[in-house]
Write an enzyme that holds these catalytic residues in place. Sequence first.
Site, short mmCIF file in Angstrom:
data_model
loop_
_atom_site.label_atom_id
_atom_site.label_comp_id
_atom_site.label_asym_id
_atom_site.label_seq_id
_atom_site.Cartn_x
_atom_site.Cartn_y
_atom_site.Cartn_z
N HIS A 1 -9.70 1.24 4.99
CA HIS A 1 -8.43 1.43 5.67
C HIS A 1 -8.64 2.43 6.82
O HIS A 1 -9.43 3.37 6.67
CB HIS A 1 -7.39 1.96 4.68
N GLU B 1 -5.70 -4.87 10.96
CA GLU B 1 -4.72 -3.80 11.14
C GLU B 1 -5.07 -2.99 12.39
O GLU B 1 -5.88 -2.06 12.30
CB GLU B 1 -4.74 -2.87 9.93
N SER C 1 3.00 -1.74 10.69
CA SER C 1 4.44 -1.73 10.97
C SER C 1 5.17 -3.02 10.60
O SER C 1 6.11 -3.41 11.29
CB SER C 1 4.69 -1.36 12.44
N ASN D 1 0.86 -1.18 0.00
CA ASN D 1 0.00 0.00 0.00
C ASN D 1 0.90 1.24 0.00
O ASN D 1 1.43 1.62 1.03
CB ASN D 1 -0.90 -0.04 1.26
N LYS E 1 0.14 4.24 -0.39
CA LYS E 1 -0.54 5.43 0.15
C LYS E 1 -0.31 6.64 -0.78
O LYS E 1 -0.23 6.46 -1.99
CB LYS E 1 -0.09 5.70 1.58
N GLY F 1 2.01 2.51 11.08
CA GLY F 1 2.97 3.60 10.96
C GLY F 1 3.64 4.01 12.26
O GLY F 1 4.23 5.08 12.34
N GLU G 1 -7.01 4.87 7.78
CA GLU G 1 -6.78 6.28 7.41
C GLU G 1 -8.01 6.85 6.70
O GLU G 1 -8.32 8.03 6.83
CB GLU G 1 -5.51 6.40 6.54
P1 PGA Z 1 2.48 0.64 7.87
O1 PGA Z 1 1.05 0.78 7.21
O2 PGA Z 1 3.08 -0.64 7.31
O3 PGA Z 1 3.22 1.85 7.45
O4 PGA Z 1 2.28 0.53 9.34
C1 PGA Z 1 0.22 -0.32 7.07
C2 PGA Z 1 -1.08 0.11 6.48
O5 PGA Z 1 -1.44 1.28 6.63
O6 PGA Z 1 -1.78 -0.65 5.85
#
Ligand code: PGA
Length: 261
Positions: free
Chosen positions: A94, A166, A212, A7, A9, A172, A96
Amino acid sequence: MKTIIANWKMNAGVRESVALARGTLLTLRGRVVAPELVICPAFVGLSEVHKVVARSSVSLGAQDVFWEEQGAYTGAVSGRMLTELGVEYVIVGHSERRQTFGETDEQIAKKVALVRSHSMTPIVCVGETRAERDQGLARERVQAQVLSALGEVRLRGREQLMMAYEPVWAIGTGETPDVAEVVQMHEFVRQLVQEVVGETETGSIRVLYGGSVDGENAYQFLREPEIDGVLVGSASVKLNQFKDIVKAAADVLESQFSSSV
Ligand code: PGA
């Protein structure tokens, strides 16, 4: 099989996406046994990235979609627009999107339906916040998200469904739950999803972990049979990290293969 979703982003424009896609393909070079890879650029990168991955085993995913077919929805992207670009997977719900864009469980359910109606596979993200976890409400929250996202879904034929567990606090942040906790949550999610969608074929429901994941910790998640793969954010745009994640998955698959012959 193990699946790795990249992903990207809002981290790569068109040119960077093409370079990243080429680099991602190279992580598979020379591998006889390899995980399934899905790369999810921003909308603007889909068309060019499709050209890069078109003749490879790598699939294309989108990070979001709108639930209406067409019309006066400024800024939105429809399911048909995605399939036209070769998109096979769509990340839905997601955290976010839920937090920054205020997406609700109800809207997420509409997106899941839309994605399926265009014969794409939804990657449905669920996970608790830190506060919910601290209050012992992680399972409850995840259950509510699964039920509302999939309430209307009945799997047909060989249709696939991907779930990504998640935990919001792990995205993150460099923090991850214990592997044992992830395994338990995956068992819970899988069972719940099977009950809801009436799964008929084994393997049609895949449960991935996200939050992460990096080159260092990927192996410990991927070696668990209950964890079908990982959804990777920041480490997916760092090719040296991503290469290690692909290697971890390949190592797991190779060891499974050699112990089964
Ligand atoms: P990250 O993001 O690996 O940066 O923690 C995972 C995600 O948002 O799906």
